[in-house]
Design an enzyme around this catalytic site. Sequence first.
Site, short mmCIF file in Angstrom:
data_model
loop_
_atom_site.label_atom_id
_atom_site.label_comp_id
_atom_site.label_asym_id
_atom_site.label_seq_id
_atom_site.Cartn_x
_atom_site.Cartn_y
_atom_site.Cartn_z
N HIS A 58 83.15 2.27 98.17
CA HIS A 58 83.09 0.98 98.42
C HIS A 58 84.37 0.30 98.77
O HIS A 58 84.24 -1.00 98.67
CB HIS A 58 82.61 0.39 97.02
N SER A 113 76.32 3.56 85.80
CA SER A 113 74.90 3.74 85.23
C SER A 113 74.00 4.58 86.09
O SER A 113 72.70 4.64 85.91
CB SER A 113 74.49 2.19 85.14
#
Length: 227
Positions: A104, A171
């Site tokens: 990212h 997650s």
Amino acid sequence: MKNLVVLTGAGISAESGIKTFRDADGLWEGHDVMQVASPKGYLNNPELVLDFYNQRRRQLLTVKPNKAHYNLKELETNYNVQIITQNVDDLHERAGSTNIVHLHGELLKVRSTENENDVIKWRKDLNLGDVCKLGSQLRPHIVWFGEMVPMLEMAIEITKKADILVIIGTSLQVYPAASLIEFVKRNVPIYFIDLNPNINEGAYKNLRIIKENATNGTDKLLNLLIQ
């Protein structure tokens, strides 16, 4: 040496004091994500976006790697460790890890708005009027929502070659990073370190869940992988 691939998320950096800046209601520091992490948000209010990342950058420069980061570095004595991180901080680098892919982007880099390959190291505030050598405004070197993830193909190829996969502090809800687990070969051991894992051990073959924070979980991982 065996290839040990580690996928890390916000949970490993949280122990260094880095805020995840995503609140329970989905807001980022009180802002809708599209206001501060999308090309449209940047066009609508570049000052707001630059200030948002300036605050993140300032905070990053006040924190240090934690034991989990150093534990991953220690694994390099026994494995070919390759880290694929969703985090935009440089804590893996500061802990000494040598093979890191930032999916990212990176907070301590900026790039030209005209040439995405013109990337510059940056540790101070970024303001309107800060331009590249050709005169174009600089922007955070961050992959915003709606943008391509340029390092994804490299991350997929790395994951395909994994002999062991370790997942820490993520997650597995943010795509495309969450899809990487699907690219490991059959029978590859998977270790999932998270205080609140959102998958069970029956979800994948050879999956072992270590229900701990990143530091305690990587301590256990060292005991398991370095005999």
